[in-house]
Design a protein around this motif. Structure first.
Motif, PDB file in Angstrom:
ATOM      1  N   GLY A   1       0.786  -1.223   0.000  1.00 45.08           N
ATOM      2  CA  GLY A   1       0.000   0.000   0.000  1.00 45.08           C
ATOM      3  C   GLY A   1       0.816   1.271   0.000  1.00 45.08           C
ATOM      4  O   GLY A   1       0.324   2.343  -0.359  1.00 45.08           O
ATOM      5  N   ASP A   2       2.096   1.176   0.384  1.00 41.07           N
ATOM      6  CA  ASP A   2       3.002   2.327   0.393  1.00 41.07           C
ATOM      7  C   ASP A   2       3.860   2.385  -0.866  1.00 41.07           C
ATOM      8  O   ASP A   2       4.865   3.099  -0.902  1.00 41.07           O
ATOM      9  N   SER A   3       3.512   1.609  -1.861  1.00 45.39           N
ATOM     10  CA  SER A   3       4.236   1.519  -3.142  1.00 45.39           C
ATOM     11  C   SER A   3       5.655   0.984  -3.000  1.00 45.39           C
ATOM     12  O   SER A   3       6.511   1.239  -3.846  1.00 45.39           O
ATOM     13  N   GLN A   4       5.900   0.220  -1.933  1.00 43.41           N
ATOM     14  CA  GLN A   4       7.191  -0.431  -1.748  1.00 43.41           C
ATOM     15  C   GLN A   4       7.151  -1.795  -2.426  1.00 43.41           C
ATOM     16  O   GLN A   4       6.196  -2.554  -2.255  1.00 43.41           O
ATOM     17  N   GLY A   5       8.185  -2.112  -3.215  1.00 44.47           N
ATOM     18  CA  GLY A   5       8.248  -3.395  -3.903  1.00 44.47           C
ATOM     19  C   GLY A   5       8.270  -4.555  -2.928  1.00 44.47           C
ATOM     20  O   GLY A   5       8.888  -4.469  -1.863  1.00 44.47           O
ATOM     21  N   LEU A   6       7.574  -5.620  -3.277  1.00 45.57           N
ATOM     22  CA  LEU A   6       7.519  -6.813  -2.433  1.00 45.57           C
ATOM     23  C   LEU A   6       8.273  -7.961  -3.092  1.00 45.57           C
ATOM     24  O   LEU A   6       7.979  -8.328  -4.230  1.00 45.57           O
ATOM     25  N   ALA A   7       9.235  -8.503  -2.378  1.00 40.01           N
ATOM     26  CA  ALA A   7      10.048  -9.616  -2.877  1.00 40.01           C
ATOM     27  C   ALA A   7       9.383 -10.950  -2.554  1.00 40.01           C
ATOM     28  O   ALA A   7       8.658 -11.077  -1.570  1.00 40.01           O
ATOM     29  N   GLY A   8       9.633 -11.937  -3.400  1.00 39.01           N
ATOM     30  CA  GLY A   8       9.203 -13.300  -3.122  1.00 39.01           C
ATOM     31  C   GLY A   8       7.711 -13.540  -3.240  1.00 39.01           C
ATOM     32  O   GLY A   8       7.188 -14.470  -2.653  1.00 39.01           O
ATOM     33  N   VAL A   9       7.035 -12.726  -4.021  1.00 40.02           N
ATOM     34  CA  VAL A   9       5.605 -12.912  -4.248  1.00 40.02           C
ATOM     35  C   VAL A   9       5.423 -13.865  -5.432  1.00 40.02           C
ATOM     36  O   VAL A   9       6.092 -13.725  -6.452  1.00 40.02           O
ATOM     37  N   PHE A  10       4.541 -14.855  -5.277  1.00 40.37           N
ATOM     38  CA  PHE A  10       4.189 -15.722  -6.405  1.00 40.37           C
ATOM     39  C   PHE A  10       3.341 -14.911  -7.370  1.00 40.37           C
ATOM     40  O   PHE A  10       2.288 -14.402  -6.987  1.00 40.37           O
ATOM     41  N   VAL A  11       3.774 -14.803  -8.611  1.00 37.87           N
ATOM     42  CA  VAL A  11       2.978 -14.151  -9.652  1.00 37.87           C
ATOM     43  C   VAL A  11       2.677 -15.225 -10.687  1.00 37.87           C
ATOM     44  O   VAL A  11       3.583 -15.820 -11.260  1.00 37.87           O
ATOM     45  N   THR A  12       1.383 -15.468 -10.898  1.00 41.92           N
ATOM     46  CA  THR A  12       0.939 -16.527 -11.796  1.00 41.92           C
ATOM     47  C   THR A  12       0.049 -15.945 -12.877  1.00 41.92           C
ATOM     48  O   THR A  12      -0.845 -15.156 -12.588  1.00 41.92           O
ATOM     49  N   ALA A  13       0.302 -16.335 -14.118  1.00 36.17           N
ATOM     50  CA  ALA A  13      -0.569 -15.990 -15.237  1.00 36.17           C
ATOM     51  C   ALA A  13      -1.205 -17.279 -15.730  1.00 36.17           C
ATOM     52  O   ALA A  13      -0.502 -18.235 -16.050  1.00 36.17           O
ATOM     53  N   GLN A  14      -2.539 -17.307 -15.762  1.00 32.71           N
ATOM     54  CA  GLN A  14      -3.251 -18.476 -16.251  1.00 32.71           C
ATOM     55  C   GLN A  14      -3.958 -18.109 -17.549  1.00 32.71           C
ATOM     56  O   GLN A  14      -4.738 -17.154 -17.603  1.00 32.71           O
ATOM     57  N   HIS A  15      -3.682 -18.883 -18.607  1.00 32.66           N
ATOM     58  CA  HIS A  15      -4.296 -18.660 -19.919  1.00 32.66           C
ATOM     59  C   HIS A  15      -5.777 -19.005 -19.831  1.00 32.66           C
ATOM     60  O   HIS A  15      -6.155 -20.031 -19.265  1.00 32.66           O
ATOM     61  N   GLY A  16      -6.628 -18.141 -20.368  1.00 32.55           N
ATOM     62  CA  GLY A  16      -8.069 -18.309 -20.252  1.00 32.55           C
ATOM     63  C   GLY A  16      -8.645 -19.510 -20.964  1.00 32.55           C
ATOM     64  O   GLY A  16      -9.657 -20.045 -20.541  1.00 32.55           O
ATOM     65  N   VAL A  17      -8.019 -19.970 -22.041  1.00 32.76           N
ATOM     66  CA  VAL A  17      -8.548 -21.101 -22.800  1.00 32.76           C
ATOM     67  C   VAL A  17      -7.848 -22.399 -22.404  1.00 32.76           C
ATOM     68  O   VAL A  17      -8.481 -23.369 -22.014  1.00 32.76           O
ATOM     69  N   SER A  18      -6.530 -22.420 -22.487  1.00 30.69           N
ATOM     70  CA  SER A  18      -5.777 -23.651 -22.213  1.00 30.69           C
ATOM     71  C   SER A  18      -5.660 -23.946 -20.727  1.00 30.69           C
ATOM     72  O   SER A  18      -5.382 -25.065 -20.342  1.00 30.69           O
ATOM     73  N   ARG A  19      -5.851 -22.921 -19.882  1.00 28.92           N
ATOM     74  CA  ARG A  19      -5.724 -23.012 -18.409  1.00 28.92           C
ATOM     75  C   ARG A  19      -4.279 -23.292 -17.972  1.00 28.92           C
ATOM     76  O   ARG A  19      -4.028 -23.591 -16.816  1.00 28.92           O
TER      77      ARG A  19
ATOM     78  N   GLN B   1      -5.434 -14.383 -16.651  1.00 26.97           N
ATOM     79  CA  GLN B   1      -5.738 -13.933 -15.309  1.00 26.97           C
ATOM     80  C   GLN B   1      -4.391 -13.911 -14.589  1.00 26.97           C
ATOM     81  O   GLN B   1      -3.735 -14.938 -14.472  1.00 26.97           O
ATOM     82  N   VAL B   2      -3.951 -12.731 -14.168  1.00 30.33           N
ATOM     83  CA  VAL B   2      -2.665 -12.596 -13.482  1.00 30.33           C
ATOM     84  C   VAL B   2      -2.958 -12.410 -12.003  1.00 30.33           C
ATOM     85  O   VAL B   2      -3.751 -11.548 -11.620  1.00 30.33           O
ATOM     86  N   ARG B   3      -2.322 -13.227 -11.177  1.00 32.62           N
ATOM     87  CA  ARG B   3      -2.576 -13.201  -9.736  1.00 32.62           C
ATOM     88  C   ARG B   3      -1.262 -13.129  -8.973  1.00 32.62           C
ATOM     89  O   ARG B   3      -0.306 -13.814  -9.315  1.00 32.62           O
ATOM     90  N   ALA B   4      -1.240 -12.293  -7.936  1.00 34.59           N
ATOM     91  CA  ALA B   4      -0.093 -12.208  -7.036  1.00 34.59           C
ATOM     92  C   ALA B   4      -0.511 -12.781  -5.686  1.00 34.59           C
ATOM     93  O   ALA B   4      -1.589 -12.457  -5.172  1.00 34.59           O
ATOM     94  N   HIS B   5       0.330 -13.646  -5.127  1.00 36.78           N
ATOM     95  CA  HIS B   5       0.018 -14.294  -3.844  1.00 36.78           C
ATOM     96  C   HIS B   5       1.236 -14.264  -2.930  1.00 36.78           C
ATOM     97  O   HIS B   5       2.338 -14.614  -3.331  1.00 36.78           O
ATOM     98  N   HIS B   6       0.994 -13.851  -1.700  1.00 41.65           N
ATOM     99  CA  HIS B   6       2.008 -13.886  -0.638  1.00 41.65           C
ATOM    100  C   HIS B   6       1.270 -14.227   0.647  1.00 41.65           C
ATOM    101  O   HIS B   6       0.159 -13.735   0.879  1.00 41.65           O
ATOM    102  N   ALA B   7       1.878 -15.043   1.497  1.00 35.80           N
ATOM    103  CA  ALA B   7       1.208 -15.527   2.706  1.00 35.80           C
ATOM    104  C   ALA B   7       0.788 -14.415   3.665  1.00 35.80           C
ATOM    105  O   ALA B   7      -0.164 -14.574   4.414  1.00 35.80           O
ATOM    106  N   ARG B   8       1.459 -13.275   3.634  1.00 37.74           N
ATOM    107  CA  ARG B   8       1.128 -12.192   4.571  1.00 37.74           C
ATOM    108  C   ARG B   8       0.207 -11.120   3.977  1.00 37.74           C
ATOM    109  O   ARG B   8      -0.065 -10.119   4.631  1.00 37.74           O
ATOM    110  N   TYR B   9      -0.256 -11.340   2.744  1.00 41.39           N
ATOM    111  CA  TYR B   9      -1.079 -10.342   2.055  1.00 41.39           C
ATOM    112  C   TYR B   9      -2.288 -11.000   1.411  1.00 41.39           C
ATOM    113  O   TYR B   9      -2.274 -12.193   1.114  1.00 41.39           O
TER     114      TYR B   9
END
Length: 118
Positions: free
Chosen positions: A30-48, A72-80
């Motif tokens: 929320g403070d525009s600070q970069g977050l390291a170690g975040v899983f970023v996943t892109a899932q193709h809408g047709v092929s999945r 669909q692009v998703r970012a996941h981190h255990a603390r967020y």
């Protein structure tokens, strides 16, 4: 053996032909600070098919060699809380910046089954 080499060469050529674009961006708090170690996943809408990478120390990420289509692009981190965005990727690069909010309980867990449900 010659036929196997030819088959492998054709398979790689097919992969290269479908590798049309790149999705890149930055994951921040929320403070525009970069977050390291975040899983970023892109899932193709047709092929999945999913492509996943960790964000770098400054929050930047690059998902290379993706086939054209809707993602669909998703970012996941255990603390967020997860953040996601849908986009259409053509034969060029697309940029997706994601902002994560702290989890209400300080630690959030999710399975991949819940990430892309729906």
């Amino acid at each position: 053996m010659h036929h196997l080499k030819l088959a492998l060469l054709c398979a790689f050529a097919t992969l290269d032909a479908s590798a049309a674009g790149v999705i890149s961006g930055r994951v921040v708090d929320g403070d525009s600070q970069g977050l390291a170690g975040v899983f970023v996943t892109a899932q193709h809408g047709v092929s999945r098919i999913e492509t996943t990478i960790y964000s770098a120390a400054d929050g930047r990420y690059i998902l290379p060699a993706l086939a054209a289509g809707t993602y669909q692009v998703r970012a996941h981190h255990a603390r967020y809380e997860d953040a996601e965005q849908k986009l259409a990727l053509s034969d060029a690069a697309a940029s997706v910046n994601l902002t994560l909010s702290p989890a209400a309980d300080g630690l959030r867990t999710a399975s991949t089954a819940t990430w892309f449900a729906g």
